[in-house]
Design an enzyme around this catalytic site. Structure first.
Site, PDB file in Angstrom:
ATOM      1  N   HIS A  19      35.181  40.596  48.251  1.00  0.00           N
ATOM      2  CA  HIS A  19      34.549  41.634  49.062  1.00  0.00           C
ATOM      3  C   HIS A  19      34.102  41.054  50.408  1.00  0.00           C
ATOM      4  O   HIS A  19      34.296  41.681  51.448  1.00  0.00           O
ATOM      5  CB  HIS A  19      33.353  42.220  48.321  1.00  0.00           C
ATOM      6  CG  HIS A  19      33.712  42.866  47.015  1.00  0.00           C
ATOM      7  ND1 HIS A  19      33.621  44.228  46.801  1.00  0.00           N
ATOM      8  CD2 HIS A  19      34.156  42.337  45.847  1.00  0.00           C
ATOM      9  CE1 HIS A  19      34.002  44.517  45.564  1.00  0.00           C
ATOM     10  NE2 HIS A  19      34.318  43.367  44.962  1.00  0.00           N
ATOM     11  N   ASP A 125      30.130  48.269  51.651  1.00  0.00           N
ATOM     12  CA  ASP A 125      30.976  48.137  50.473  1.00  0.00           C
ATOM     13  C   ASP A 125      30.652  49.268  49.512  1.00  0.00           C
ATOM     14  O   ASP A 125      29.499  49.716  49.420  1.00  0.00           O
ATOM     15  CB  ASP A 125      30.720  46.775  49.814  1.00  0.00           C
ATOM     16  CG  ASP A 125      31.715  46.447  48.722  1.00  0.00           C
ATOM     17  OD1 ASP A 125      31.608  47.031  47.620  1.00  0.00           O
ATOM     18  OD2 ASP A 125      32.609  45.606  48.931  1.00  0.00           O
ATOM     19  N   HIS A 341      46.515  36.435  39.836  1.00  0.00           N
ATOM     20  CA  HIS A 341      45.771  37.407  39.045  1.00  0.00           C
ATOM     21  C   HIS A 341      45.896  38.819  39.616  1.00  0.00           C
ATOM     22  O   HIS A 341      45.519  39.784  38.981  1.00  0.00           O
ATOM     23  CB  HIS A 341      44.300  37.003  39.001  1.00  0.00           C
ATOM     24  CG  HIS A 341      43.637  37.016  40.353  1.00  0.00           C
ATOM     25  ND1 HIS A 341      44.168  36.376  41.454  1.00  0.00           N
ATOM     26  CD2 HIS A 341      42.498  37.608  40.793  1.00  0.00           C
ATOM     27  CE1 HIS A 341      43.377  36.574  42.506  1.00  0.00           C
ATOM     28  NE2 HIS A 341      42.369  37.317  42.131  1.00  0.00           N
ATOM     29  N   TRP A 344      43.182  42.359  44.928  1.00  0.00           N
ATOM     30  CA  TRP A 344      43.793  43.050  46.055  1.00  0.00           C
ATOM     31  C   TRP A 344      43.899  42.176  47.289  1.00  0.00           C
ATOM     32  O   TRP A 344      44.844  42.295  48.085  1.00  0.00           O
ATOM     33  CB  TRP A 344      43.049  44.351  46.358  1.00  0.00           C
ATOM     34  CG  TRP A 344      43.789  45.229  47.320  1.00  0.00           C
ATOM     35  CD1 TRP A 344      43.336  45.729  48.504  1.00  0.00           C
ATOM     36  CD2 TRP A 344      45.132  45.732  47.168  1.00  0.00           C
ATOM     37  NE1 TRP A 344      44.304  46.502  49.106  1.00  0.00           N
ATOM     38  CE2 TRP A 344      45.413  46.525  48.303  1.00  0.00           C
ATOM     39  CE3 TRP A 344      46.115  45.581  46.185  1.00  0.00           C
ATOM     40  CZ2 TRP A 344      46.645  47.170  48.483  1.00  0.00           C
ATOM     41  CZ3 TRP A 344      47.346  46.218  46.353  1.00  0.00           C
ATOM     42  CH2 TRP A 344      47.597  46.995  47.496  1.00  0.00           C
ATOM     43  N   ASN A 345      42.935  41.271  47.511  1.00  0.00           N
ATOM     44  CA  ASN A 345      43.066  40.313  48.604  1.00  0.00           C
ATOM     45  C   ASN A 345      44.367  39.530  48.483  1.00  0.00           C
ATOM     46  O   ASN A 345      45.142  39.414  49.433  1.00  0.00           O
ATOM     47  CB  ASN A 345      41.894  39.312  48.585  1.00  0.00           C
ATOM     48  CG  ASN A 345      40.773  39.694  49.516  1.00  0.00           C
ATOM     49  OD1 ASN A 345      40.983  40.187  50.610  1.00  0.00           O
ATOM     50  ND2 ASN A 345      39.558  39.469  49.063  1.00  0.00           N
ATOM     51  N   GLU A 349      47.646  39.587  50.977  1.00  0.00           N
ATOM     52  CA  GLU A 349      48.048  38.344  51.629  1.00  0.00           C
ATOM     53  C   GLU A 349      49.478  37.965  51.260  1.00  0.00           C
ATOM     54  O   GLU A 349      50.260  37.542  52.119  1.00  0.00           O
ATOM     55  CB  GLU A 349      47.074  37.229  51.254  1.00  0.00           C
ATOM     56  CG  GLU A 349      45.696  37.406  51.874  1.00  0.00           C
ATOM     57  CD  GLU A 349      44.652  36.439  51.361  1.00  0.00           C
ATOM     58  OE1 GLU A 349      43.516  36.488  51.857  1.00  0.00           O
ATOM     59  OE2 GLU A 349      44.961  35.634  50.459  1.00  0.00           O
TER      60      GLU A 349
END
Length: 448
Positions: A19, A125, A341, A344-345, A349
């Protein structure tokens, strides 16, 4: 801050790395726009964490943001439990609960900034919903919710809630109760901001627009927020991982990392180790525990590998036990596949860099993201389906998937597909791109 015509933007992140990372990128992106004063408000240790793990931007860019250290008393910071029956980072729950204590000092900060700003914009957030309530109490303020997972997962979660279906297994019970408490604090925001782009999630963004919960709420898909990667940059501090990658041919190395919130069992570590060795491919493996509440209490791992493993893979594999600059690793020409895993990051990327993914979801939005990459976009393979999440993945399966992605016609086709996605994702953030246009519209609305 004395300019009455100034638009002040206050970013309120949730204090977990994935986050923090997205909202720091967003803050830096906003800071390049004229007429905006950008503030980043979090606890002192998490502001420090965000700065320490900055990727893709020069360190000097941080001076364009005003950081505010919101007071947070000492909280328990237990280590993750690799033997836990769930892979969700339950050891971080004390930190998540403690974010309630940020509300009062945040309120004071917002009131102070509002008096010297023509307009105060609060971007929070989605797990820091009370920031929207505090903004609603200020006459010249408006708030926007930032959603850190994928649009695909947001659609799925809304559908499950409408059906009265629990998000069991994806999250711990304690975290589900925490999110329900936060949902009660939600105030209808002026817009929803998501780190995605229409080139990747067009269908899900269109579905989202039909959901009752987002009726009349504009959605701004502004991703990828991470900078466009440049292969083999020379103007950055060279991490040892990058130096190691320099010595290997293009698309020859498998990068293995399960992010900052996942810890795998010792039995799984052993099977993964043997599977990588048996595949015969070069690999860079980040073997570290999940983050603690304060990463500075333990920044590396002492996880044990099979006896003699590291000696057996000398010249073939490299094991790293601390945090690495993942964006630079994925952008390196030597990286040819990513065991992930599917946070979303990591997904954004990988897509930005054109690297196919070997998807190994652990919790939260990761199973949905894995299916999006593997079945929707065709830029990866699922190592272990979510329906088999309690099983240990055997070395033979690890070997099989690595070979499928790194070798043969199927692997070449997947790599070509990943390169096409990369071009589309990068173009989204450039002039004429969908994400650039969405951000332009958003900033213009703030300046109105």
């Amino acid at each position: 801050m004395s300019n009455a015509n100034e638009v002040t933007v206050v970013i309120v992140p949730f204090p977990a790395q994935s986050h923090l990372n997205q909202l720091l990128h967003f803050s830096l992106l906003l800071s390049t726009r004229s007429g905006l004063a950008v503030h980043f408000a979090c606890s002192a240790s998490h502001n420090r964490q965000a700065k320490l793990r900055l990727q893709g931007w020069p360190l000097s860019s941080l001076s364009s943001i005003h950081f505010h250290d919101l007071p947070l008393p000492p909280i328990p910071s237990p280590p993750p439990n690799p033997h836990s029956p769930t892979t969700f980072p339950t050891h971080l729950q004390p930190l998540f609960d403690a974010t309630d204590l940020i509300r009062s000092p945040l309120s004071s900060l917002l009131l102070s900034l509002s008096t010297s700003s023509r307009r105060l914009v609060v971007v929070h957030d989605h797990l820091m919903s009370f920031a929207g309530l505090e903004a609603a109490a200020i006459l010249n303020a408006e708030s926007y919710k930032f959603y850190s997972p994928s649009a695909a997962f947001l659609c799925e979660a809304e559908q499950l809630r409408m059906q009265g279906t629990d998000l069991d297994e994806l999250f711990s019970l304690e975290f589900r109760l925490f999110t329900e408490r936060r949902r009660k604090h939600e105030f209808k925001s002026s817009g929803l901001i998501i780190n995605t782009c229409r080139e990747v999630e067009r269908n899900f963004l269109e579905i989202l627009a039909t959901k009752e919960a987002y009726s009349g709420v504009p959605v701004f898909a502004v991703g990828p927020l991470n900078p466009a990667p440049r292969h083999n940059k020379t103007n950055i501090t060279r991490n040892e991982c990058l130096e190691w990658l320099d010595g290997h041919p293009p698309c020859s190395v498998v990068y293995v990392s399960f992010g900052t919130t996942s810890t795998i069992s010792e039995e799984q570590v052993e099977q993964l180790a043997y599977g990588l060795l048996r595949s015969g491919h070069l690999f860079l493996w980040v073997l570290r525990d999940a983050d603690r509440a304060d990463i500075f209490t333990a920044e590396s791992s002492s996880r044990l590998l099979p006896a003699g493993f590291e000696k057996a893979v000398e010249g073939v594999g490299k094991v790293v036990r601390g945090w690495v600059p993942q964006l630079d690793v994925l952008a390196h020409r030597a990286t040819g596949g990513f065991v992930s895993h599917c946070g979303w990051n990591s997904c954004m990327e990988a897509m930005s860099c054109g690297v196919p993914v070997m998807a190994w979801p652990m919790h939260s939005d990761q199973p949905t993201n894995a299916m999006l990459l593997a079945e929707g976009l065709k830029v990866g393979l699922v190592v272990r389906g979510w329906d088999r999440r309690r099983e240990v993945v055997a070395a033979e399966r690890v070997e099989e998937v690595v070979r499928m992605v790194m070798e043969g016609e199927e692997g070449r086709w997947m790599r070509e597909k990943a390169r096409k996605i990369s071009k589309a994702v990068r173009a989204a953030g450039e002039d004429g791109g969908s994400s650039k246009e969405a951000l332009d519209v958003l900033v213009a609305h703030w300046r109105r």
